[in-house]
Design a protein around this motif. Structure first.
Motif, PDB file in Angstrom:
ATOM      1  N   ALA A   1      13.822  -7.273   3.790  1.00 35.98           N
ATOM      2  CA  ALA A   1      12.527  -7.086   4.739  1.00 35.98           C
ATOM      3  C   ALA A   1      11.780  -5.783   4.136  1.00 35.98           C
ATOM      4  O   ALA A   1      10.752  -5.630   4.168  1.00 35.98           O
ATOM      5  CB  ALA A   1      13.144  -6.766   5.971  1.00 35.98           C
ATOM      6  N   ALA A   2      12.729  -4.600   3.743  1.00 33.31           N
ATOM      7  CA  ALA A   2      12.084  -3.532   3.044  1.00 33.31           C
ATOM      8  C   ALA A   2      11.150  -3.848   2.229  1.00 33.31           C
ATOM      9  O   ALA A   2      10.188  -3.256   1.965  1.00 33.31           O
ATOM     10  CB  ALA A   2      13.032  -2.540   3.128  1.00 33.31           C
ATOM     11  N   ALA A   3      11.720  -4.589   1.177  1.00 32.45           N
ATOM     12  CA  ALA A   3      10.929  -4.713  -0.037  1.00 32.45           C
ATOM     13  C   ALA A   3       9.860  -5.413   0.015  1.00 32.45           C
ATOM     14  O   ALA A   3       8.623  -4.941  -0.498  1.00 32.45           O
ATOM     15  CB  ALA A   3      11.878  -5.700  -1.159  1.00 32.45           C
ATOM     16  N   ALA A   4       9.600  -6.424   1.064  1.00 29.06           N
ATOM     17  CA  ALA A   4       8.360  -6.795   1.485  1.00 29.06           C
ATOM     18  C   ALA A   4       7.452  -6.021   2.070  1.00 29.06           C
ATOM     19  O   ALA A   4       6.284  -6.100   1.873  1.00 29.06           O
ATOM     20  CB  ALA A   4       8.631  -8.174   2.278  1.00 29.06           C
ATOM     21  N   ARG A   5       8.154  -5.231   3.014  1.00 27.03           N
ATOM     22  CA  ARG A   5       7.216  -4.213   3.660  1.00 27.03           C
ATOM     23  C   ARG A   5       6.506  -3.062   2.617  1.00 27.03           C
ATOM     24  O   ARG A   5       5.506  -2.569   2.911  1.00 27.03           O
ATOM     25  CB  ARG A   5       8.043  -3.185   4.696  1.00 27.03           C
ATOM     26  N   ILE A   6       7.458  -2.542   1.926  1.00 29.32           N
ATOM     27  CA  ILE A   6       6.749  -1.598   0.757  1.00 29.32           C
ATOM     28  C   ILE A   6       5.951  -2.006  -0.472  1.00 29.32           C
ATOM     29  O   ILE A   6       5.413  -1.281  -1.211  1.00 29.32           O
ATOM     30  CB  ILE A   6       7.587  -0.582   0.572  1.00 29.32           C
ATOM     31  N   ALA A   7       6.084  -3.493  -0.859  1.00 32.66           N
ATOM     32  CA  ALA A   7       5.586  -4.009  -1.816  1.00 32.66           C
ATOM     33  C   ALA A   7       4.218  -3.616  -2.193  1.00 32.66           C
ATOM     34  O   ALA A   7       3.775  -3.356  -3.180  1.00 32.66           O
ATOM     35  CB  ALA A   7       5.632  -5.544  -1.992  1.00 32.66           C
ATOM     36  N   PRO A   8       3.221  -3.563  -1.135  1.00 33.54           N
ATOM     37  CA  PRO A   8       1.790  -3.053  -1.684  1.00 33.54           C
ATOM     38  C   PRO A   8       1.663  -1.785  -1.899  1.00 33.54           C
ATOM     39  O   PRO A   8       0.659  -1.505  -2.445  1.00 33.54           O
ATOM     40  CB  PRO A   8       1.281  -3.418  -0.288  1.00 33.54           C
ATOM     41  N   PHE A   9       2.704  -0.801  -1.797  1.00 36.34           N
ATOM     42  CA  PHE A   9       2.541   0.457  -2.100  1.00 36.34           C
ATOM     43  C   PHE A   9       3.221   0.779  -3.507  1.00 36.34           C
ATOM     44  O   PHE A   9       3.230   2.294  -4.030  1.00 36.34           O
ATOM     45  CB  PHE A   9       3.329   1.515  -1.132  1.00 36.34           C
ATOM     46  N   LEU A  10       3.741  -0.065  -4.056  1.00 34.97           N
ATOM     47  CA  LEU A  10       4.683  -0.033  -5.394  1.00 34.97           C
ATOM     48  C   LEU A  10       4.137  -0.146  -6.303  1.00 34.97           C
ATOM     49  O   LEU A  10       2.861  -1.407  -6.693  1.00 34.97           O
ATOM     50  CB  LEU A  10       5.946  -0.647  -5.136  1.00 34.97           C
ATOM     51  N   ARG A  11       4.524   0.129  -7.682  1.00 31.04           N
ATOM     52  CA  ARG A  11       4.022  -0.181  -9.024  1.00 31.04           C
ATOM     53  C   ARG A  11       5.445  -0.962  -9.688  1.00 31.04           C
ATOM     54  O   ARG A  11       6.319  -0.799  -9.540  1.00 31.04           O
ATOM     55  CB  ARG A  11       3.442   1.045 -10.088  1.00 31.04           C
ATOM     56  N   GLY A  12       4.765  -2.141 -10.116  1.00 28.80           N
ATOM     57  CA  GLY A  12       5.774  -3.037 -10.867  1.00 28.80           C
ATOM     58  C   GLY A  12       6.506  -2.118 -12.072  1.00 28.80           C
ATOM     59  O   GLY A  12       6.095  -1.635 -12.809  1.00 28.80           O
TER      60      GLY A  12
END
Length: 319
Positions: A17-28
């Motif tokens: 759930a956290a990974a989905a929540r913050i994905a837009p703010f991260l760099r791969g």
């Protein structure tokens, strides 16, 4: 603080759930092979603010913003402070961070540049100063090993477990244990055969001492502050992190100051990746202990690259 109920621990569902929540703010951050070795590097130094800390901070701050919190506060050696400042800014929150007077100027300046009010204090007073300010300012305190932070960090474990050839060994730097806890929960949820190992400097090995004894063990601040790895100087594992570590982590290793320096230099020379001393300890563990690690691929988490010039891992450069 003693935690005994399984329901208090971060689960794989919490991490997802956290990974989905913050994905837009991260760099791969892909897995980078080290030529000629069975080692792969997870370069979290590429994240916004230059370290993995943005993962946990973004999850925790985002949830607080949803609840209507307007002011957050944290104490940190530097990278958690920058992450809280950055994520607070993205959510329109006010941020205050407490840093030790030994913090690298690069990290102090970074927190201010990102909009945080910075309070400087002696290392031993970081926690009490932060608690007092939180009460006076009415700010929500973000511990670097709290539940939502651990869940945010766990995304690193998910990514490694899904991308690496399994079973793999994952080497994780350890400060208060929040990153190690999240990675272990997530990786083991994908494949229990994955080996997860924490890594500390020999000069700040309270976590390794805890792991060996089976009891959370504190070291005096004046001892842990001997290491040049400024991000790994916490004198004791966080209570919540420890509960995860003792259940899910397979081993703890320590590395020398010379080994940390050599690893930072190697990461720059072979891969062109900046590594602050704290970020290089997992690679240092591979260099020192690789022959004794389980067969198969090894992944070292490069946790941060907040150094002013490449090569600051070398002995004799400013720590």
């Amino acid at each position: 603080m003693t935690l005994t109920q399984e329901t208090t621990l971060v689960t794989a569902a919490d991490v997802s759930a956290a990974a989905a929540r913050i994905a837009p703010f991260l760099r791969g951050t892909p897995l980078l092979p080290l030529p000629g070795e069975r080692l792969w590097i997870k370069p979290e130094n590429r994240q916004p603010t230059g370290s993995f800390k943005v993962r946990g901070a973004m999850n925790a701050v985002g949830l607080l913003a949803e609840r209507g919190v307007e002011h957050v506060i944290a104490q940190s050696s530097g990278n958690h402070a920058q992450a809280v400042a950055y994520t607070a800014g993205r959510h329109g929150l006010r941020a205050t961070v407490v840093l030790p007077d030994t913090a690298p100027e690069l990290k102090v300046t970074g927190a201010r540049r990102l909009g945080a009010e910075v309070v400087i204090t002696p290392p031993a007073l970081r926690e009490v100063t932060c608690l007092a300010l939180a009460d006076r300012l009415g700010a929500a305190l973000i511990h670097s090993d709290e539940f939502d932070v651990i869940a945010g960090h766990g995304g690193i474990g998910l990514e490694i477990a899904r991308e690496a050839t399994r079973p793999a060994t994952i080497l994780v730097p350890v400060c208060n244990g929040g990153l190690l806890a999240g990675v272990a929960v997530a990786a083991k949820s994908v494949d229990p055969a994955i080996t997860v190992i924490g890594v500390e400097p020999e000069l700040a090995a309270d976590g390794a001492a805890s792991f060996r004894s089976g009891h959370r063990t504190a070291w005096p601040v004046q001892q842990t502050y001997r290491t040049r790895a400024d991000g790994l100087r916490a004198p004791v594992l966080g209570a919540l992190a420890w509960e995860h570590i003792r259940r899910y982590v397979d081993n703890m290793l320590t590395v020398s100051e010379e080994g940390i320096a050599a690893a930072a230099d190697l990461l720059w020379e072979r891969l062109g990746e900046r590594a602050e001393p704290s970020g290089a300890v997992a690679t240092a563990a591979y260099l020192a202990h690789g022959a004794n690690l389980p067969p198969g691929p090894v992944v070292a988490v490069l946790t941060g690259g907040n150094v002013s010039v490449p090569g600051e891992g070398t002995l004799g450069s400013a720590g």
